[in-house]
Write a protein that holds these residues in place. Sequence first.
Motif, PDB file in Angstrom:
ATOM      1  N   GLY A  83      51.178   9.809  38.887  1.00 44.37           N
ATOM      2  CA  GLY A  83      51.835  11.282  38.646  1.00 44.37           C
ATOM      3  C   GLY A  83      51.680  12.227  39.512  1.00 44.37           C
ATOM      4  N   ILE A  84      52.174  13.709  39.038  1.00 44.77           N
ATOM      5  CA  ILE A  84      52.395  14.735  40.111  1.00 44.77           C
ATOM      6  C   ILE A  84      51.540  15.853  39.011  1.00 44.77           C
ATOM      7  N   ILE A  85      50.588  16.770  40.121  1.00 38.26           N
ATOM      8  CA  ILE A  85      50.075  18.306  39.274  1.00 38.26           C
ATOM      9  C   ILE A  85      50.921  19.156  40.492  1.00 38.26           C
ATOM     10  N   ILE A  86      51.743  19.911  39.812  1.00 39.74           N
ATOM     11  CA  ILE A  86      52.789  21.020  40.172  1.00 39.74           C
ATOM     12  C   ILE A  86      51.690  22.492  40.087  1.00 39.74           C
ATOM     13  N   ALA A  87      50.804  22.416  41.289  1.00 39.42           N
ATOM     14  CA  ALA A  87      50.295  24.065  41.638  1.00 39.42           C
ATOM     15  C   ALA A  87      50.561  25.144  42.289  1.00 39.42           C
ATOM     16  N   ALA A  88      52.140  25.604  42.510  1.00 36.08           N
ATOM     17  CA  ALA A  88      52.915  26.631  43.382  1.00 36.08           C
ATOM     18  C   ALA A  88      53.792  26.693  41.933  1.00 36.08           C
ATOM     19  N   PRO A  89      55.004  28.567  42.004  1.00 36.03           N
ATOM     20  CA  PRO A  89      55.858  28.923  42.009  1.00 36.03           C
ATOM     21  C   PRO A  89      56.537  27.830  41.928  1.00 36.03           C
ATOM     22  N   LEU A  90      57.821  27.952  40.964  1.00 31.61           N
ATOM     23  CA  LEU A  90      58.751  26.725  41.706  1.00 31.61           C
ATOM     24  C   LEU A  90      60.266  28.257  41.856  1.00 31.61           C
ATOM     25  N   THR A 112      44.042  45.603  29.946  1.00 30.86           N
ATOM     26  CA  THR A 112      45.056  46.600  28.969  1.00 30.86           C
ATOM     27  C   THR A 112      44.184  47.594  28.253  1.00 30.86           C
ATOM     28  N   LYS A 113      44.149  46.551  26.745  1.00 29.12           N
ATOM     29  CA  LYS A 113      43.381  47.014  25.559  1.00 29.12           C
ATOM     30  C   LYS A 113      42.060  47.325  25.860  1.00 29.12           C
ATOM     31  N   HIS A 114      41.593  47.307  27.165  1.00 24.26           N
ATOM     32  CA  HIS A 114      40.014  47.381  27.900  1.00 24.26           C
ATOM     33  C   HIS A 114      40.031  49.192  28.316  1.00 24.26           C
ATOM     34  N   LEU A 115      40.620  48.903  28.936  1.00 27.03           N
ATOM     35  CA  LEU A 115      40.717  50.706  29.795  1.00 27.03           C
ATOM     36  C   LEU A 115      41.649  51.675  28.359  1.00 27.03           C
ATOM     37  N   LEU A 116      42.228  51.442  27.548  1.00 28.06           N
ATOM     38  CA  LEU A 116      43.178  52.166  26.546  1.00 28.06           C
ATOM     39  C   LEU A 116      41.927  52.820  25.358  1.00 28.06           C
ATOM     40  N   GLU A 117      40.945  52.176  25.075  1.00 26.64           N
ATOM     41  CA  GLU A 117      40.100  51.737  24.157  1.00 26.64           C
ATOM     42  C   GLU A 117      39.113  52.666  24.643  1.00 26.64           C
ATOM     43  N   LEU A 118      39.141  52.673  26.244  1.00 25.96           N
ATOM     44  CA  LEU A 118      37.752  53.373  27.008  1.00 25.96           C
ATOM     45  C   LEU A 118      38.184  54.878  26.241  1.00 25.96           C
ATOM     46  N   GLY A 119      40.008  55.619  26.765  1.00 24.79           N
ATOM     47  CA  GLY A 119      40.050  56.509  26.167  1.00 24.79           C
ATOM     48  C   GLY A 119      41.449  57.173  27.168  1.00 24.79           C
ATOM     49  N   HIS A 120      41.541  56.501  28.076  1.00 25.69           N
ATOM     50  CA  HIS A 120      42.225  56.343  29.520  1.00 25.69           C
ATOM     51  C   HIS A 120      44.107  56.639  28.452  1.00 25.69           C
ATOM     52  N   LYS A 121      44.629  57.586  28.823  1.00 30.76           N
ATOM     53  CA  LYS A 121      45.784  58.231  28.622  1.00 30.76           C
ATOM     54  C   LYS A 121      46.900  56.328  29.053  1.00 30.76           C
ATOM     55  N   THR A 122      46.337  56.353  29.646  1.00 34.65           N
ATOM     56  CA  THR A 122      47.984  55.069  30.345  1.00 34.65           C
ATOM     57  C   THR A 122      46.915  54.849  31.592  1.00 34.65           C
ATOM     58  N   VAL A 123      46.871  53.281  31.795  1.00 35.68           N
ATOM     59  CA  VAL A 123      46.812  52.041  33.206  1.00 35.68           C
ATOM     60  C   VAL A 123      48.001  51.732  33.997  1.00 35.68           C
ATOM     61  N   TRP A 124      47.981  52.096  35.024  1.00 33.11           N
ATOM     62  CA  TRP A 124      48.649  51.652  35.832  1.00 33.11           C
ATOM     63  C   TRP A 124      48.550  49.808  36.075  1.00 33.11           C
ATOM     64  N   HIS A 125      49.402  49.509  37.086  1.00 29.29           N
ATOM     65  CA  HIS A 125      49.080  48.299  37.346  1.00 29.29           C
ATOM     66  C   HIS A 125      49.819  47.529  38.546  1.00 29.29           C
ATOM     67  N   VAL A 126      48.711  47.215  39.581  1.00 31.56           N
ATOM     68  CA  VAL A 126      49.059  46.546  40.952  1.00 31.56           C
ATOM     69  C   VAL A 126      49.420  44.716  40.367  1.00 31.56           C
ATOM     70  N   ALA A 127      51.157  44.348  40.462  1.00 33.87           N
ATOM     71  CA  ALA A 127      51.178  43.273  40.202  1.00 33.87           C
ATOM     72  C   ALA A 127      51.187  42.508  41.451  1.00 33.87           C
ATOM     73  N   GLY A 128      51.356  41.112  40.339  1.00 33.29           N
ATOM     74  CA  GLY A 128      51.536  39.428  41.578  1.00 33.29           C
ATOM     75  C   GLY A 128      53.045  39.838  42.493  1.00 33.29           C
ATOM     76  N   PRO A 129      52.889  38.927  43.319  1.00 33.85           N
ATOM     77  CA  PRO A 129      54.147  38.968  43.441  1.00 33.85           C
ATOM     78  C   PRO A 129      55.371  38.611  42.578  1.00 33.85           C
ATOM     79  N   ALA A 130      56.892  38.885  42.677  1.00 34.86           N
ATOM     80  CA  ALA A 130      57.732  38.515  41.231  1.00 34.86           C
ATOM     81  C   ALA A 130      57.919  37.120  41.216  1.00 34.86           C
ATOM     82  N   GLU A 131      57.752  36.140  41.949  1.00 36.36           N
ATOM     83  CA  GLU A 131      58.322  35.383  41.814  1.00 36.36           C
ATOM     84  C   GLU A 131      57.214  34.289  41.076  1.00 36.36           C
ATOM     85  N   TRP A 132      56.515  34.900  40.571  1.00 36.87           N
ATOM     86  CA  TRP A 132      55.190  34.258  40.187  1.00 36.87           C
ATOM     87  C   TRP A 132      55.037  34.305  39.066  1.00 36.87           C
ATOM     88  N   SER A 133      55.006  32.930  38.552  1.00 44.22           N
ATOM     89  CA  SER A 133      55.694  33.594  36.378  1.00 44.22           C
ATOM     90  C   SER A 133      54.121  34.056  36.013  1.00 44.22           C
TER      91      SER A 133
END
Length: 340
Positions: free
Chosen positions: A126-133, A175-196
């Motif tokens: 059997g095979i375990i695939i641990a990579a974005p396809l 995101t909810k943790h930061l909003l509940e602390l009172g921040h007006k919005t949350v900026w995001h540093v995302a991972g590579p677009a090809e990773w699901s």
Amino acid sequence: MSEQQFSRGPAMRDVAAAAGVSAQTVSRVLNDHPNVQESTRRRVLAVVEDLGYRRNNTARALVTGRSKTIGVLTLATNNYSRSSLALGVELGAREAGYTVNSVTSSLSVQGLTDAVSRLVFQGVDGIIIAAPLQDAAEQIGKITARIPTVNTDGSSNMGDGKVGVDQDIAAVMATKHLLELGHKTVWHVAGPAEWSDAASRLTSWRRTLKEAGCEVPPELHGDWSPESGYQNGLILGRMPEVTAILVASDEMAFGVLRALNELGRRVPEDVSVVGIDDIDLAAFSNPPLTTIRQSFEDTGRRAVQRLVAQIAHPELARTPDLVAPTLVVRASTAPPPAAA
């Protein structure tokens, strides 16, 4: 028996002779056959241990049709999550009586399909695939159509066999943790677009902000490395309106923390930062990092368990096996500065 007889290593017939049974009985004991008396089983196993006999897996595969080997496809990277997942697979396979045959690949379609084809050719059970396809999901689906396969990345075309952590919940929690602390919005540093996984977090971050009636700022992208987090941190740190940042991995978050420090933006007094993963170093960063905990080692073990069950029972339904992550609050998050 003389040492000369075993210069080649003891064979099954040597075990049979020493235990006073037939070679067929030895084979039944080693393959956990039920029709063997317990006293005989113990005697044979004692001789096996005494002589240091090792089974010939190639011969066993010819008889049983199984190699007792699991194939694992991972990316050629030193990323923490990949090594931790590999450890979980190794430990889970050992507990299940399997060995692991790992191959690494680039993200190219040709590289991914070639790597999976090599595992199939080598006769793994059997095979375990641990990579974005990426675009290779359809081709790999055809290659693995007749072999049990588990996916820990969750690419859409193979999501029914996924084992992992619910990334939707991870992004919502952060995101909810930061909003509940009172921040007006949350900026995001995302991972590579090809990773699901990265894409799932990005979608959930946007949705959570919209549902809360908050402005959705443009996201930035990194490649999972601290360096990419650092470069994005230099951008966000120069924007006074930024008071909360969700970073898609702890390793990138470390880079963000350094950039903010160099720019004189205090964490958490000026900017709150949340990572995702909770790797060992997260508790020792400066300040200790608030993060979303997900156990890659546990994912590796569960992937093996799912795969072994599929090998034994191919008719089993292939439903996603996702567990919820947990929020670990440390010193990198706080309410926004009054001036904000």
